[in-house]
Design a protein around this motif. Structure first.
Motif, PDB file in Angstrom:
ATOM      1  N   MET A   1      38.512  69.525  34.848  1.00 26.68           N
ATOM      2  CA  MET A   1      37.439  70.509  34.709  1.00 26.68           C
ATOM      3  C   MET A   1      37.295  71.318  36.005  1.00 26.68           C
ATOM      4  O   MET A   1      36.974  72.502  35.940  1.00 26.68           O
ATOM      5  CB  MET A   1      36.144  69.798  34.348  1.00 26.68           C
ATOM      6  N   ILE A   4      39.554  74.304  35.988  1.00 28.22           N
ATOM      7  CA  ILE A   4      39.029  75.342  35.092  1.00 28.22           C
ATOM      8  C   ILE A   4      37.896  76.098  35.772  1.00 28.22           C
ATOM      9  O   ILE A   4      37.875  77.335  35.773  1.00 28.22           O
ATOM     10  CB  ILE A   4      38.557  74.725  33.759  1.00 28.22           C
ATOM     11  N   GLN A   5      36.974  75.389  36.371  1.00 30.12           N
ATOM     12  CA  GLN A   5      35.843  76.040  37.039  1.00 30.12           C
ATOM     13  C   GLN A   5      36.310  76.886  38.213  1.00 30.12           C
ATOM     14  O   GLN A   5      35.818  77.997  38.420  1.00 30.12           O
ATOM     15  CB  GLN A   5      34.823  74.997  37.471  1.00 30.12           C
ATOM     16  N   ALA A  24      33.937  77.004  30.345  1.00 30.66           N
ATOM     17  CA  ALA A  24      34.647  75.869  30.940  1.00 30.66           C
ATOM     18  C   ALA A  24      34.851  74.757  29.905  1.00 30.66           C
ATOM     19  O   ALA A  24      35.942  74.194  29.792  1.00 30.66           O
ATOM     20  CB  ALA A  24      33.882  75.344  32.155  1.00 30.66           C
ATOM     21  N   TYR A  25      33.813  74.458  29.153  1.00 23.56           N
ATOM     22  CA  TYR A  25      33.910  73.405  28.141  1.00 23.56           C
ATOM     23  C   TYR A  25      34.875  73.811  27.027  1.00 23.56           C
ATOM     24  O   TYR A  25      35.711  73.019  26.594  1.00 23.56           O
ATOM     25  CB  TYR A  25      32.520  73.108  27.572  1.00 23.56           C
ATOM     26  N   GLN A  28      38.373  73.572  28.228  1.00 25.71           N
ATOM     27  CA  GLN A  28      38.747  72.149  28.313  1.00 25.71           C
ATOM     28  C   GLN A  28      39.120  71.609  26.935  1.00 25.71           C
ATOM     29  O   GLN A  28      40.100  70.870  26.800  1.00 25.71           O
ATOM     30  CB  GLN A  28      37.604  71.325  28.916  1.00 25.71           C
ATOM     31  N   VAL A  31      42.544  72.839  26.179  1.00 25.99           N
ATOM     32  CA  VAL A  31      43.539  72.158  27.005  1.00 25.99           C
ATOM     33  C   VAL A  31      43.822  70.767  26.445  1.00 25.99           C
ATOM     34  O   VAL A  31      44.977  70.335  26.376  1.00 25.99           O
ATOM     35  CB  VAL A  31      43.078  72.078  28.481  1.00 25.99           C
ATOM     36  N   GLU A  32      42.776  70.077  26.024  1.00 27.81           N
ATOM     37  CA  GLU A  32      42.932  68.725  25.479  1.00 27.81           C
ATOM     38  C   GLU A  32      43.730  68.712  24.187  1.00 27.81           C
ATOM     39  O   GLU A  32      44.467  67.772  23.914  1.00 27.81           O
ATOM     40  CB  GLU A  32      41.555  68.097  25.228  1.00 27.81           C
ATOM     41  N   THR A  48      31.449  73.264  21.097  1.00 24.02           N
ATOM     42  CA  THR A  48      30.767  73.612  22.344  1.00 24.02           C
ATOM     43  C   THR A  48      29.267  73.778  22.104  1.00 24.02           C
ATOM     44  O   THR A  48      28.445  73.281  22.883  1.00 24.02           O
ATOM     45  CB  THR A  48      31.370  74.910  22.932  1.00 24.02           C
ATOM     46  N   ALA A 100      43.487  78.506  28.846  1.00 25.43           N
ATOM     47  CA  ALA A 100      44.027  77.182  28.521  1.00 25.43           C
ATOM     48  C   ALA A 100      45.525  77.131  28.795  1.00 25.43           C
ATOM     49  O   ALA A 100      46.024  76.166  29.388  1.00 25.43           O
ATOM     50  CB  ALA A 100      43.724  76.826  27.070  1.00 25.43           C
ATOM     51  N   ILE A 103      46.100  77.030  32.561  1.00 21.38           N
ATOM     52  CA  ILE A 103      45.790  75.700  33.115  1.00 21.38           C
ATOM     53  C   ILE A 103      46.907  74.717  32.770  1.00 21.38           C
ATOM     54  O   ILE A 103      47.367  73.948  33.625  1.00 21.38           O
ATOM     55  CB  ILE A 103      44.429  75.180  32.582  1.00 21.38           C
ATOM     56  N   SER A 107      49.376  72.885  35.441  1.00 15.83           N
ATOM     57  CA  SER A 107      49.452  71.422  35.478  1.00 15.83           C
ATOM     58  C   SER A 107      50.888  70.944  35.340  1.00 15.83           C
ATOM     59  O   SER A 107      51.323  70.022  36.037  1.00 15.83           O
ATOM     60  CB  SER A 107      48.603  70.810  34.364  1.00 15.83           C
TER      61      SER A 107
END
Length: 113
Positions: A1, A4-5, A24-25, A28, A31-32, A48, A100, A103, A107
């Motif tokens: 997180m 992302i922030q 952000a949520y 996330q 991304v998940e 969300t 997403a 990110i 990663s």
């Protein structure tokens, strides 16, 4: 997180915007599980909204505000991380997908080192 922030902050989006936490949520969640992007209203906006105790329309509206800010402050960076020719302000769902994907790529690049 935190990644992302930090990415949102690079666009001038801070906690002063209600949409900061929503975006952000939502990012996330994408991304998940990237398959959530295929049903973004149900799988991301409504999830969300449930998490924050509001409705999906409020989530989308506040994320649109965040997107407008990102485009105004740093459209060059947004174009760069999109990975395709972005010649217009993205929709809220496009923004979530762009972020997403960015990110996830970041990663993977770190993991490959």
């Amino acid at each position: 997180m935190t990644t992302i922030q930090d990415t949102l902050r690079s666009f001038g989006i801070t906690r002063c915007y209600k949409g900061f936490q929503y975006a952000a949520y939502a990012i996330q969640l994408a991304v998940e599980d990237e398959s959530r992007l295929e049903a973004i209203t149900k799988e991301i906006y409504e999830e969300t909204a449930e998490h924050f105790g509001c409705n999906g329309a409020a989530v989308e509206r506040n994320i649109r505000t965040v997107v407008e800010r990102a485009w105004k402050i740093n459209s060059r960076l947004l174009r760069e991380i999109a990975g395709y020719n972005l010649d217009h302000i993205p929709t809220a769902s496009e923004f979530i997908e762009i972020m997403a994907t960015h990110i996830l790529r970041s990663s993977e690049a770190l993991a490959a080192r």
